[in-house]
Scaffold this motif. Structure first.
Motif, short mmCIF file in Angstrom:
data_model
loop_
_atom_site.label_atom_id
_atom_site.label_comp_id
_atom_site.label_asym_id
_atom_site.label_seq_id
_atom_site.Cartn_x
_atom_site.Cartn_y
_atom_site.Cartn_z
N THR A 170 -14.10 43.26 -72.87
CA THR A 170 -13.42 44.53 -73.10
C THR A 170 -14.27 45.34 -74.05
OG1 THR A 170 -11.22 43.61 -72.74
CG2 THR A 170 -11.34 45.68 -73.96
N THR A 171 -14.73 46.48 -73.53
CA THR A 171 -15.51 47.42 -74.33
C THR A 171 -14.62 48.61 -74.65
OG1 THR A 171 -16.32 48.57 -72.35
CG2 THR A 171 -17.65 46.73 -73.17
N ARG A 188 -17.06 54.97 -74.09
CA ARG A 188 -17.90 55.83 -74.93
C ARG A 188 -17.34 57.25 -75.05
NH1 ARG A 188 -19.77 55.02 -70.16
NH2 ARG A 188 -20.59 56.67 -68.83
N TRP A 236 -20.28 49.59 -68.58
CA TRP A 236 -20.06 48.66 -69.68
C TRP A 236 -21.24 48.70 -70.65
CZ3 TRP A 236 -23.67 44.94 -70.48
CH2 TRP A 236 -24.42 44.48 -69.40
N ASN A 285 -21.04 51.86 -72.72
CA ASN A 285 -19.97 51.68 -73.72
C ASN A 285 -20.46 50.83 -74.88
OD1 ASN A 285 -18.29 53.14 -72.05
ND2 ASN A 285 -17.20 51.36 -71.27
N LEU A 286 -21.20 49.75 -74.59
CA LEU A 286 -21.69 48.89 -75.67
C LEU A 286 -22.76 49.55 -76.52
CD1 LEU A 286 -21.78 45.34 -74.04
CD2 LEU A 286 -20.25 46.19 -75.81
N HIS A 334 -20.51 51.78 -78.67
CA HIS A 334 -19.58 50.99 -79.51
C HIS A 334 -19.94 49.51 -79.34
CE1 HIS A 334 -17.09 54.56 -79.97
NE2 HIS A 334 -17.15 54.72 -78.66
N PHE A 375 -17.20 44.33 -79.21
CA PHE A 375 -16.40 44.15 -78.01
C PHE A 375 -15.70 42.81 -78.05
CE2 PHE A 375 -20.41 42.20 -76.88
CZ PHE A 375 -20.13 41.21 -75.95
N ARG A 435 -20.30 41.20 -81.14
CA ARG A 435 -21.09 42.44 -81.17
C ARG A 435 -22.18 42.31 -80.11
NH1 ARG A 435 -21.79 46.55 -84.73
NH2 ARG A 435 -23.86 47.48 -84.79
#
Length: 118
Positions: free
Chosen positions: A20-21, A24, A54, A57-58, A61, A64, A76
């Motif tokens: 789960t991310t 963004r 994904w 997004n990582l 952020h 996760f 992380r």
């Protein structure tokens, strides 16, 4: 929080994981199923060449949730962009995948994230 030996053992056994991310743009949680890989004694997320939400997004952020069968780990992600490190990691991962295509295409176009457990 440090990840326990029990959690590491579970991750060693489980190749398919959910992550789960945080989106963004939306800021909302996004859960997907993916595969984890092992190379150089460390855990990685990647996929065949191409853009992945994904991964974006990582990058935005890095924290996760890694969902295993019996537990959720708050970890992380470290996006790997260094060409030498990418070549080294993909050099271990790609030859094990009979469907993967060329190593060069993965180095050039696949997302690569190290799962940082501690």
């Amino acid at each position: 929080m440090a990840v326990t030996d029990e959690a590491r053992a579970a991750l060693d056994r489980q190749l398919t994981v959910d992550i789960t991310t945080i989106g963004r743009r939306s800021g909302q949680p996004r859960r997907i199923e993916t595969w984890r890989y092992l190379a150089g004694g460390r855990y990685w997320l990647t996929g065949s060449p191409g853009a992945r939400d994904w991964y974006a997004n990582l990058v935005a952020h890095p924290e996760f949730t890694l969902h295993l069968k019996d537990q959720d780990l708050h970890v992380r992600g470290r996006a790997v962009t260094d060409p030498e490190e990418r070549a080294r990691v993909f050099g271990e991962i790609v030859p094990q995948l009979d469907w993967a295509g060329s190593l060069e295409s993965w180095i050039a176009g696949s997302p690569l994230v190290e799962i940082e457990l501690d």
